[in-house]
Design an enzyme around this catalytic site. Structure first.
Site, PDB file in Angstrom:
ATOM      1  N   ASP A  78      37.955  81.122  84.464  1.00 28.41           N
ATOM      2  CA  ASP A  78      38.809  81.088  85.583  1.00 28.41           C
ATOM      3  C   ASP A  78      38.125  81.510  86.810  1.00 28.41           C
ATOM      4  O   ASP A  78      39.003  82.074  87.723  1.00 28.41           O
ATOM      5  CB  ASP A  78      40.296  81.877  85.281  1.00 28.41           C
ATOM      6  N   LYS A 125      44.807  68.825  82.600  1.00 30.03           N
ATOM      7  CA  LYS A 125      45.356  69.953  82.719  1.00 30.03           C
ATOM      8  C   LYS A 125      46.516  70.028  83.404  1.00 30.03           C
ATOM      9  O   LYS A 125      46.756  69.293  84.514  1.00 30.03           O
ATOM     10  CB  LYS A 125      44.128  70.879  83.904  1.00 30.03           C
ATOM     11  N   HIS A 152      36.661  76.745  88.091  1.00 30.15           N
ATOM     12  CA  HIS A 152      36.860  75.941  89.345  1.00 30.15           C
ATOM     13  C   HIS A 152      35.525  75.826  90.063  1.00 30.15           C
ATOM     14  O   HIS A 152      34.889  77.142  90.374  1.00 30.15           O
ATOM     15  CB  HIS A 152      37.833  76.845  90.163  1.00 30.15           C
ATOM     16  N   HIS A 211      37.162  77.314  81.271  1.00 26.44           N
ATOM     17  CA  HIS A 211      38.041  77.148  82.511  1.00 26.44           C
ATOM     18  C   HIS A 211      37.381  77.536  83.779  1.00 26.44           C
ATOM     19  O   HIS A 211      37.061  78.649  84.030  1.00 26.44           O
ATOM     20  CB  HIS A 211      39.375  78.190  82.095  1.00 26.44           C
ATOM     21  N   HIS A 249      48.552  75.732  82.501  1.00 27.18           N
ATOM     22  CA  HIS A 249      48.807  76.834  83.376  1.00 27.18           C
ATOM     23  C   HIS A 249      50.086  77.097  82.835  1.00 27.18           C
ATOM     24  O   HIS A 249      51.116  76.686  83.304  1.00 27.18           O
ATOM     25  CB  HIS A 249      48.452  76.660  85.026  1.00 27.18           C
ATOM     26  N   HIS A 305      44.089  80.866  80.284  1.00 31.35           N
ATOM     27  CA  HIS A 305      43.935  82.321  80.818  1.00 31.35           C
ATOM     28  C   HIS A 305      45.154  83.314  80.702  1.00 31.35           C
ATOM     29  O   HIS A 305      45.837  83.900  81.429  1.00 31.35           O
ATOM     30  CB  HIS A 305      43.850  82.432  82.528  1.00 31.35           C
TER      31      HIS A 305
HETATM   32  C1  NCD Z   1      42.793  79.446  90.864  1.00 29.31           C
HETATM   33  C2  NCD Z   1      42.308  78.691  91.740  1.00 29.31           C
HETATM   34  O1  NCD Z   1      42.333  79.220  93.093  1.00 29.31           O
HETATM   35  O2  NCD Z   1      42.197  77.113  92.011  1.00 29.31           O
HETATM   36  N1  NCD Z   1      43.422  80.660  91.252  1.00 29.31           N
HETATM   37  C3  NCD Z   1      43.697  81.648  90.388  1.00 29.31           C
HETATM   38  O3  NCD Z   1      44.317  82.886  90.820  1.00 29.31           O
HETATM   39  N2  NCD Z   1      43.371  81.656  89.177  1.00 29.31           N
HETATM   40  C4  NCD Z   1      44.133  78.501  90.410  1.00 29.31           C
HETATM   41  C5  NCD Z   1      44.435  79.051  88.690  1.00 29.31           C
HETATM   42  O4  NCD Z   1      43.806  78.817  87.817  1.00 29.31           O
HETATM   43  O5  NCD Z   1      45.801  79.213  88.697  1.00 29.31           O
HETATM   44 ZN    ZN Z   2      42.112  78.296  86.955  1.00 30.39          ZN
END
Ligand code: NCD
Ligand code: ZN
Length: 335
Positions: free
Chosen positions: A240, A95, A15, A13, A134, A168
């Protein structure tokens, strides 16, 4: 010096964002991970075949010196089967975000009407495309994940062949749900293995520890540790890691997301060593994910050593978790 070796670590997971941020953060993950599930919450979200291919190409261009497999995802909406067939070879998962629940999720699902979702979810079952979720409602912040459990049950019962990943997870409720339905799996972050709400807002408010879902109670932390440390076969590591520029974290109104990509493996070693469970780390950080997703990453060997490592204050515009603090493990070599 004490060392520990991990083969083909996977971040299930992740970003990576886009543009300058992608160029800043992608090499940090690609250095120490073999691959990662790439979240589709760009602006606008990744939801066409062209988007997936183009985003994948931009990621590959950002990591020219490392072997790294970006396992691509689509942003969930109700897709027809023909479209899913056309995109199946290019993606590893889809997702699902409840609308407006977190960063860039405005185009997500606004009502969990199973009949409206049936065509998409049945097609995903047939095509063996896992659904990453999520799992938060828009209820009281500490109860959002627990309140979402009934939606996980609805999905798990109605689509028993669909692999559903509870992303998560942060609660005892979610840990308990894992053994109730064969088709439910979970990812756990490293920060949720270290923090409770006290660490985020119990003393000074710590913007760089603020994320969604928010860290919960001590009993939740214990439940997460028990399944991670034992490498429960349905649990995988997913950082995450969610970078935001410093000014968006330290301003009036702090964006949600903890940036852990460059220190995730080191912190995992520290936690697993602390509980004398280093032997289970390989399953948690790679082997479980390989089996659950049916993926086979190329060889990569990371050796970590137990020595103090001071976490940099910044990675370009992004402040990592534990910036400026010493952690107890460091990466020694990558082969
Ligand atoms: C994530 C993001 O910033 O894209 N933020 C987070 O707090 N985890 C999005 C997500 O996974 O909820
Ligand atoms: Zn995330």
């Amino acid at each position: 010096m004490k060392t520990h070796t991990i083969l083909m670590p996977l971040d299930m997971h992740l970003h990576l964002r886009d543009g300058v941020m992608l160029e800043n953060v992608a090499p940090l993950t690609a250095y120490s991970f073999s691959g990662g599930i790439i979240m589709p919450n760009l602006v606008p979200p990744v939801n066409t075949l062209e988007d997936v291919k183009a985003y994948r190409a931009r990621i590959m261009a950002a990591v020219p010196n490392d072997f790294f497999e970006p396992y691509m995802t689509l942003f969930y909406r109700n897709y027809d089967k023909a479209f899913l067939q056309s995109v199946a070879d290019e993606i590893t998962a889809i997702k699902l975000y409840p609308a407006g629940i977190t960063t860039n999720s405005e185009g997500g699902v606004s009502s969990f009407d199973i009949e409206e979702m049936r065509e998409t979810l049945e097609a995903m079952s047939d095509l063996e495309i896992p659904l990453c979720v999520h799992g938060e409602t828009d209820g009281f912040v500490m109860d959002r994940e627990a309140e979402f459990m009934s939606i996980y049950e609805l999905l798990a019962k109605n689509f028993p062949k669909l692999k559903i990943i509870m992303e998560h997870i942060t609660t005892k409720d979610a840990v308990e749900m894992l053994d109730k339905y064969e088709n439910l799996y979970a990812t756990i972050t490293v920060h949720h293995l270290l923090l409770t709400l006290d660490d985020v807002i119990g003393g000074m408010m710590m913007p760089h520890l603020f994320c969604k879902p928010i860290a919960k109670r001590p009993e939740d932390l214990d439940a997460l540790l028990s399944v991670a440390l034992s490498a429960h076969p349905k649990v995988m590591f997913g950082s995450d890691s969610a970078p935001h520029p410093q000014h968006k974290k330290e301003s009036c109104g702090c964006a949600a997301g903890v940036f852990t990509a460059p220190i995730a493996l080191q912190l995992l070693c520290e936690i697993f060593e602390q509980y004398d469970k280093l032997d289970n780390l390989q399953d948690f950080v790679s082997d479980n994910a390989q089996r659950i997703y049916g993926i086979c990453p190329e060889f990569k060997e990371i050796t970590l050593e137990k020595r103090p490592f001071v976490v940099p204050e910044h990675y370009s515009s992004v402040v990592p978790m534990y910036a400026g603090e010493a952690i107890n493990w460091a990466i020694a070599s990558v082969d």
